[in-house]
Write a protein that holds these residues in place. Sequence first.
Motif, PDB file in Angstrom:
ATOM      1  N   GLU A 204      26.420  28.720  39.145  1.00  0.00           N
ATOM      2  CA  GLU A 204      27.872  28.673  39.225  1.00  0.00           C
ATOM      3  C   GLU A 204      28.394  29.991  39.783  1.00  0.00           C
ATOM      4  O   GLU A 204      27.729  31.020  39.718  1.00  0.00           O
ATOM      5  CB  GLU A 204      28.481  28.437  37.829  1.00  0.00           C
ATOM      6  N   TRP A 205      29.619  29.954  40.320  1.00  0.00           N
ATOM      7  CA  TRP A 205      30.254  31.192  40.785  1.00  0.00           C
ATOM      8  C   TRP A 205      31.413  31.585  39.891  1.00  0.00           C
ATOM      9  O   TRP A 205      31.788  32.750  39.820  1.00  0.00           O
ATOM     10  CB  TRP A 205      30.761  31.026  42.224  1.00  0.00           C
ATOM     11  N   ILE A 206      31.969  30.594  39.180  1.00  0.00           N
ATOM     12  CA  ILE A 206      33.164  30.870  38.392  1.00  0.00           C
ATOM     13  C   ILE A 206      32.784  31.525  37.072  1.00  0.00           C
ATOM     14  O   ILE A 206      31.813  31.122  36.426  1.00  0.00           O
ATOM     15  CB  ILE A 206      33.984  29.585  38.171  1.00  0.00           C
ATOM     16  N   THR A 207      33.530  32.557  36.668  1.00  0.00           N
ATOM     17  CA  THR A 207      33.168  33.340  35.484  1.00  0.00           C
ATOM     18  C   THR A 207      33.988  32.878  34.296  1.00  0.00           C
ATOM     19  O   THR A 207      34.875  33.575  33.828  1.00  0.00           O
ATOM     20  CB  THR A 207      33.440  34.829  35.723  1.00  0.00           C
ATOM     21  N   ASN A 208      33.684  31.690  33.806  1.00  0.00           N
ATOM     22  CA  ASN A 208      34.447  31.167  32.690  1.00  0.00           C
ATOM     23  C   ASN A 208      33.490  30.550  31.692  1.00  0.00           C
ATOM     24  O   ASN A 208      32.610  29.775  32.063  1.00  0.00           O
ATOM     25  CB  ASN A 208      35.460  30.118  33.184  1.00  0.00           C
ATOM     26  N   THR A 209      33.685  30.876  30.402  1.00  0.00           N
ATOM     27  CA  THR A 209      32.753  30.377  29.387  1.00  0.00           C
ATOM     28  C   THR A 209      32.797  28.863  29.287  1.00  0.00           C
ATOM     29  O   THR A 209      31.810  28.232  28.898  1.00  0.00           O
ATOM     30  CB  THR A 209      33.075  30.995  28.014  1.00  0.00           C
ATOM     31  N   SER A 210      33.924  28.240  29.629  1.00  0.00           N
ATOM     32  CA  SER A 210      33.994  26.785  29.572  1.00  0.00           C
ATOM     33  C   SER A 210      33.240  26.132  30.718  1.00  0.00           C
ATOM     34  O   SER A 210      33.036  24.925  30.723  1.00  0.00           O
ATOM     35  CB  SER A 210      35.454  26.323  29.591  1.00  0.00           C
ATOM     36  N   GLN A 211      32.818  26.914  31.701  1.00  0.00           N
ATOM     37  CA  GLN A 211      32.026  26.390  32.811  1.00  0.00           C
ATOM     38  C   GLN A 211      30.560  26.789  32.666  1.00  0.00           C
ATOM     39  O   GLN A 211      29.810  26.748  33.629  1.00  0.00           O
ATOM     40  CB  GLN A 211      32.582  26.941  34.134  1.00  0.00           C
ATOM     41  N   GLY A 212      30.176  27.191  31.459  1.00  0.00           N
ATOM     42  CA  GLY A 212      28.775  27.498  31.207  1.00  0.00           C
ATOM     43  C   GLY A 212      28.419  28.961  31.337  1.00  0.00           C
ATOM     44  O   GLY A 212      27.249  29.322  31.321  1.00  0.00           O
ATOM     45  N   GLY A 213      29.423  29.824  31.488  1.00  0.00           N
ATOM     46  CA  GLY A 213      29.156  31.251  31.618  1.00  0.00           C
ATOM     47  C   GLY A 213      28.844  31.896  30.281  1.00  0.00           C
ATOM     48  O   GLY A 213      28.889  31.276  29.232  1.00  0.00           O
ATOM     49  N   SER A 214      28.524  33.199  30.327  1.00  0.00           N
ATOM     50  CA  SER A 214      28.192  33.943  29.112  1.00  0.00           C
ATOM     51  C   SER A 214      29.133  35.134  28.975  1.00  0.00           C
ATOM     52  O   SER A 214      29.927  35.430  29.875  1.00  0.00           O
ATOM     53  CB  SER A 214      26.742  34.420  29.160  1.00  0.00           C
ATOM     54  N   MET A 215      29.050  35.831  27.833  1.00  0.00           N
ATOM     55  CA  MET A 215      29.971  36.919  27.530  1.00  0.00           C
ATOM     56  C   MET A 215      29.215  38.157  27.087  1.00  0.00           C
ATOM     57  O   MET A 215      28.107  38.071  26.581  1.00  0.00           O
ATOM     58  CB  MET A 215      30.927  36.504  26.400  1.00  0.00           C
ATOM     59  N   SER A 216      29.850  39.312  27.269  1.00  0.00           N
ATOM     60  CA  SER A 216      29.344  40.564  26.713  1.00  0.00           C
ATOM     61  C   SER A 216      30.525  41.476  26.411  1.00  0.00           C
ATOM     62  O   SER A 216      31.433  41.626  27.234  1.00  0.00           O
ATOM     63  CB  SER A 216      28.403  41.270  27.684  1.00  0.00           C
ATOM     64  N   TYR A 217      30.514  42.079  25.220  1.00  0.00           N
ATOM     65  CA  TYR A 217      31.594  42.969  24.800  1.00  0.00           C
ATOM     66  C   TYR A 217      31.300  44.426  25.139  1.00  0.00           C
ATOM     67  O   TYR A 217      32.113  45.306  24.827  1.00  0.00           O
ATOM     68  CB  TYR A 217      31.807  42.845  23.291  1.00  0.00           C
ATOM     69  N   ASP A 218      30.187  44.682  25.773  1.00  0.00           N
ATOM     70  CA  ASP A 218      29.752  46.059  26.005  1.00  0.00           C
ATOM     71  C   ASP A 218      30.196  46.582  27.370  1.00  0.00           C
ATOM     72  O   ASP A 218      30.351  45.827  28.333  1.00  0.00           O
ATOM     73  CB  ASP A 218      28.226  46.153  25.910  1.00  0.00           C
ATOM     74  N   ASN A 219      30.368  47.919  27.429  1.00  0.00           N
ATOM     75  CA  ASN A 219      30.562  48.648  28.687  1.00  0.00           C
ATOM     76  C   ASN A 219      31.753  48.152  29.503  1.00  0.00           C
ATOM     77  O   ASN A 219      31.658  47.917  30.710  1.00  0.00           O
ATOM     78  CB  ASN A 219      29.281  48.572  29.541  1.00  0.00           C
ATOM     79  N   ILE A 220      32.891  48.010  28.832  1.00  0.00           N
ATOM     80  CA  ILE A 220      34.121  47.662  29.541  1.00  0.00           C
ATOM     81  C   ILE A 220      34.646  48.922  30.232  1.00  0.00           C
ATOM     82  O   ILE A 220      34.899  49.935  29.576  1.00  0.00           O
ATOM     83  CB  ILE A 220      35.189  47.112  28.572  1.00  0.00           C
ATOM     84  N   PRO A 221      34.819  48.907  31.556  1.00  0.00           N
ATOM     85  CA  PRO A 221      35.257  50.123  32.255  1.00  0.00           C
ATOM     86  C   PRO A 221      36.706  50.485  31.912  1.00  0.00           C
ATOM     87  O   PRO A 221      37.556  49.614  31.734  1.00  0.00           O
ATOM     88  CB  PRO A 221      35.111  49.754  33.737  1.00  0.00           C
ATOM     89  N   MET A 222      36.967  51.769  31.858  1.00  0.00           N
ATOM     90  CA  MET A 222      38.283  52.248  31.462  1.00  0.00           C
ATOM     91  C   MET A 222      39.362  51.823  32.439  1.00  0.00           C
ATOM     92  O   MET A 222      40.504  51.554  32.046  1.00  0.00           O
ATOM     93  CB  MET A 222      38.249  53.776  31.327  1.00  0.00           C
ATOM     94  N   ASN A 223      39.044  51.724  33.734  1.00  0.00           N
ATOM     95  CA  ASN A 223      40.104  51.364  34.685  1.00  0.00           C
ATOM     96  C   ASN A 223      40.572  49.924  34.496  1.00  0.00           C
ATOM     97  O   ASN A 223      41.725  49.598  34.818  1.00  0.00           O
ATOM     98  CB  ASN A 223      39.671  51.615  36.133  1.00  0.00           C
ATOM     99  N   ALA A 224      39.713  49.052  33.957  1.00  0.00           N
ATOM    100  CA  ALA A 224      40.152  47.689  33.635  1.00  0.00           C
ATOM    101  C   ALA A 224      41.156  47.710  32.489  1.00  0.00           C
ATOM    102  O   ALA A 224      42.177  47.008  32.519  1.00  0.00           O
ATOM    103  CB  ALA A 224      38.950  46.821  33.269  1.00  0.00           C
TER     104      ALA A 224
END
Length: 500
Positions: A204-224
């Motif tokens: 898949e290309w879409i980054t959505n958990t409802s489309q079968g994607g996964s998640m991570s809470y680590d290393n969120i960049p400060m500029n985001a």
Amino acid sequence: MKNLPKLGFLYLDYVLRFFDHSNFKGWPDKIESVTYHWKNDKDRFVKEVKKKKIDILIGNIPATAYDTFVEISKELPNVRFVPSLETQFSNKSKENVTLFCKKYALSIPKTKIFYDKEKGFNYLKNKAKYPQIIKRSYGPSNYGGYFVHKADNYKEAKKLLEKEKYNPIYTQDAIDLKYSGDIRVMLVGHKPVCAFWRFSGDGEWITNTSQGGSMSYDNIPMNALELAVEASKAAKAEYWACDIAIDAKTDKAYILECATAFAAFPYIRDWICQYLMWDFSNGKYSMPHIPLFSWEELGKIDSSLLRTMRHIGFSKYKPSCDGTWYLNEPKDSFDMEKAKLSTPNDVPESIAPDKLPIKKDLNKEPKKNELIIQKINFNSASLTDIMTLHGMEENLAIEIHEYTKENIITDSSDLLELESIDEQILKTWNDNLDDMRVDINDADESVLKKIKGIGAKLAKIILEYREKTKGFNSIDELKDIDGIGKNKLVQLKSRLKVGE
């Protein structure tokens, strides 16, 4: 506690409720509820709000009701809507997200919006840089990416738009996503309280958990986080969420989506309401203290457990002995703040032609089946299928999908075991659900024992009888099995069938 405003929950028929009384733990006064019933309900709704003497109405307004509530708010000039109608401007459409970001100079991918179909196709054919991300602009934003598409060339873009008939044509330059993921940031009082990467699923290309994607809470960049805070302040939002892309080559952050309507665990909704209680009481209630990056530790907890956790609290750092006075609490780059009140000038001007046919469609009462692609059987449905149900939220879709791994759903009422679902919600879905009863002649023991009212022991007995009689010709034959009486038979008839 004296001089508190009169609160009211703003609810709408057929729409999932984001807050209820349990989120406002400790609020001493009665919180009223006012429900909008669609159709021509504006005058009655206004009268009820006035009759109940409500000072603050709390609740998200779906895209299809946004324009109606703009008018309602004008007839209730002394009522504060939370979030304000100006803050909820981005909820209505992808176009509004773009207009909001442009007004406040927030970073977004290059975006073009065409109400003239010929001009849109000309841009896609001669000027667009591929791949392009094409979205349905109007309507709910929480359908798990179902109305978001990638076109690798003009031929794909033209074929897609001719099939979907999206109006306006809303198209963006695709961002080369860092780590093949984007970032969801949730904020309360302009402070990030939860953030996580969403990675695309296999193939898949879409980054959505409802489309079968996964998640991570680590290393969120400060500029985001900084971009999300900037957007929250521009929107004057009490609570807010942004989906943000990080360019793999430049590390620049771009807003993909932003709104007050988003899926959130109950404990995050509790934080929002604790903040609102602090706001509404002018500081008589405590503001929630939520350490930055606390989501990294909370994210280690299994999601099935996180969904049950309520009213999570953190205290500020206090030294436990003399020596620790020399240790500093980890630096928090963002403070929770009181959101400024909105004004009509906060809303960008629309670029939509006044006589565009779609304006008439937007003011119609939403049809229960307008998003349905096919009849849905929860036991075999993908997350994407579940997300097409009216009013569905990503978090609830995941919860239902997880539930089916341990249970066989034969009737929609089985889902009443889930805290987020009530009979009103099921009523809006029932017309769009397939016959989920299980064929008694095909089911094995692993299936039968997961059906409500059967269990392992009865499943074994039914299979022994089926083998002995070489199959069932009618469900009524179950009455011949010891232990299945009249009432039990009625129950099983709603869950089992013979053939299609």
